[in-house]
Write an enzyme that holds these catalytic residues in place. Sequence first.
Site, PDB file in Angstrom:
ATOM      1  N   ARG A 164      39.611  24.357  55.020  1.00 31.17           N
ATOM      2  CA  ARG A 164      40.553  23.176  54.965  1.00 31.17           C
ATOM      3  C   ARG A 164      41.293  23.284  53.656  1.00 31.17           C
ATOM      4  O   ARG A 164      40.852  23.775  52.531  1.00 31.17           O
ATOM      5  CB  ARG A 164      39.819  21.889  55.141  1.00 31.17           C
ATOM      6  CG  ARG A 164      38.985  21.845  56.263  1.00 31.17           C
ATOM      7  CD  ARG A 164      38.157  20.557  56.536  1.00 31.17           C
ATOM      8  NE  ARG A 164      37.296  20.263  57.693  1.00 31.17           N
ATOM      9  CZ  ARG A 164      36.066  20.751  57.862  1.00 31.17           C
ATOM     10  NH1 ARG A 164      35.584  21.170  56.823  1.00 31.17           N
ATOM     11  NH2 ARG A 164      35.532  20.465  58.942  1.00 31.17           N
ATOM     12  N   LYS A 188      33.353  18.390  54.829  1.00 27.38           N
ATOM     13  CA  LYS A 188      33.423  16.715  55.160  1.00 27.38           C
ATOM     14  C   LYS A 188      31.946  16.350  54.814  1.00 27.38           C
ATOM     15  O   LYS A 188      30.842  17.066  55.098  1.00 27.38           O
ATOM     16  CB  LYS A 188      33.682  16.428  56.659  1.00 27.38           C
ATOM     17  CG  LYS A 188      35.308  16.936  56.599  1.00 27.38           C
ATOM     18  CD  LYS A 188      35.679  16.587  58.269  1.00 27.38           C
ATOM     19  CE  LYS A 188      37.046  16.515  58.445  1.00 27.38           C
ATOM     20  NZ  LYS A 188      37.452  16.314  59.671  1.00 27.38           N
ATOM     21  N   HIS A 259      46.582  23.796  57.898  1.00 28.44           N
ATOM     22  CA  HIS A 259      45.485  23.584  59.266  1.00 28.44           C
ATOM     23  C   HIS A 259      46.204  24.781  60.072  1.00 28.44           C
ATOM     24  O   HIS A 259      44.946  25.048  60.691  1.00 28.44           O
ATOM     25  CB  HIS A 259      45.770  22.329  59.491  1.00 28.44           C
ATOM     26  CG  HIS A 259      44.403  21.656  59.883  1.00 28.44           C
ATOM     27  ND1 HIS A 259      43.302  21.599  59.376  1.00 28.44           N
ATOM     28  CD2 HIS A 259      44.278  21.087  61.372  1.00 28.44           C
ATOM     29  CE1 HIS A 259      42.351  21.053  60.148  1.00 28.44           C
ATOM     30  NE2 HIS A 259      42.748  20.946  61.399  1.00 28.44           N
ATOM     31  N   ARG A 262      44.164  27.787  59.266  1.00 28.73           N
ATOM     32  CA  ARG A 262      42.797  27.557  59.787  1.00 28.73           C
ATOM     33  C   ARG A 262      42.590  27.886  61.228  1.00 28.73           C
ATOM     34  O   ARG A 262      41.674  28.512  61.612  1.00 28.73           O
ATOM     35  CB  ARG A 262      42.218  25.917  59.192  1.00 28.73           C
ATOM     36  CG  ARG A 262      40.805  25.511  59.955  1.00 28.73           C
ATOM     37  CD  ARG A 262      40.512  24.274  59.255  1.00 28.73           C
ATOM     38  NE  ARG A 262      39.380  23.557  59.734  1.00 28.73           N
ATOM     39  CZ  ARG A 262      38.225  23.997  59.492  1.00 28.73           C
ATOM     40  NH1 ARG A 262      38.029  24.732  58.597  1.00 28.73           N
ATOM     41  NH2 ARG A 262      37.281  23.202  59.883  1.00 28.73           N
ATOM     42  N   HIS A 285      32.220  23.061  61.336  1.00 29.39           N
ATOM     43  CA  HIS A 285      32.211  22.032  62.471  1.00 29.39           C
ATOM     44  C   HIS A 285      30.918  21.424  62.657  1.00 29.39           C
ATOM     45  O   HIS A 285      29.809  22.192  62.992  1.00 29.39           O
ATOM     46  CB  HIS A 285      32.813  22.699  63.731  1.00 29.39           C
ATOM     47  CG  HIS A 285      34.076  22.880  63.846  1.00 29.39           C
ATOM     48  ND1 HIS A 285      34.818  23.851  64.442  1.00 29.39           N
ATOM     49  CD2 HIS A 285      35.244  22.512  62.714  1.00 29.39           C
ATOM     50  CE1 HIS A 285      36.183  23.891  64.566  1.00 29.39           C
ATOM     51  NE2 HIS A 285      36.399  23.077  63.407  1.00 29.39           N
ATOM     52  N   TYR A 294      38.934  26.645  70.524  1.00 25.55           N
ATOM     53  CA  TYR A 294      39.711  27.654  70.208  1.00 25.55           C
ATOM     54  C   TYR A 294      39.554  28.461  71.417  1.00 25.55           C
ATOM     55  O   TYR A 294      40.456  29.421  71.460  1.00 25.55           O
ATOM     56  CB  TYR A 294      39.187  28.382  69.102  1.00 25.55           C
ATOM     57  CG  TYR A 294      39.427  27.449  67.757  1.00 25.55           C
ATOM     58  CD1 TYR A 294      40.597  27.385  67.345  1.00 25.55           C
ATOM     59  CD2 TYR A 294      38.451  26.531  67.224  1.00 25.55           C
ATOM     60  CE1 TYR A 294      40.985  26.478  66.056  1.00 25.55           C
ATOM     61  CE2 TYR A 294      38.874  26.022  66.091  1.00 25.55           C
ATOM     62  CZ  TYR A 294      39.928  25.935  65.586  1.00 25.55           C
ATOM     63  OH  TYR A 294      40.181  24.917  64.368  1.00 25.55           O
TER      64      TYR A 294
END
Length: 313
Positions: A164, A188, A259, A262, A285, A294
């Site tokens: 990210r 995150k 993004h 990414r 993730h 994806y």
Amino acid sequence: MSEEDAAHDVLPEAMAAVLGEYERHLAVERDLTAHTVRAYVTDVGGLLDHTARLGGSTVGDLDLRTMRSWLAKQQTMGRSRTTIARRATAARVFTAWLARTERIPTDVGASLGSPKAHQSLPPVLRADEAAELIRSATEHADDGSPTGLRDVAMLELLYATGIRVGELAGLDVDDVDRERNVIRVFGKGRKERTVPFGRPAARALDLWVRHGRTLLAVEGSGAALFLGTRGRRIDQRAVRTMVHRRIADVPGAPDIGPHGLRHTAATHLLEGGADLRSVQELLGHASLATTQLYTHVTTDRLRRAYQQAHPRA
């Protein structure tokens, strides 16, 4: 100022106090980013304001009917399904914390539903477009300018790793392990993961660190890997601006930002045969369901190729 932000100033005292405690919990105990904390607090503040307008004065007045009416109000105000789903999640996380800390007897939000957000991905670059992006940026860096070397290194790393933009900007020099060609990334929730990169990115990083970073570094640069023109840690907005500018140099390429790179990295990994679990780990993730998005991109592309090529498609 949003409606929710304005409402926070007039919350009943007891509610405002709990909201302040919740904000400290998110920032200190969960170590979330300032942006994430602000988003959670804004959403929860809106819920508490709605509860107060219905006559409530403490978090004990929260119930499932109130939470559902709050979400229904969001819909009448034209909020997107994605926004409503995010706010429902914020409400459930909040009531779970209230119950866990015994501020309410039971978790009243445990059964709160939310609309499924439309799951869509931005456009991605083809492999030849990604190669052209790097080639064009490298040509611009031929003048030896430190910013040119930096931009190539950032583009190579974004495409090579799928990290990210915030993770890229937060990298320190010591987060790069050149012996193993991996970087240490804090994603995150400050979750740490290790992400590999290839030889092209390694070469670009070496050029930047040895011949570019030293020219931009100042006393206050600290350990930041990527620096802005004033020598401070580069800002995420500057990275986004750079990516859009470089993408514009690629004929026919979709206008994507970091993004989008990414998503491009993830798509190319899957098209190249990588398994979902590996891609999930690389991207950081929390849920495999997020990574599975994806597969829709790669399946759609395969279907188009089949329809164009097979005589009985």
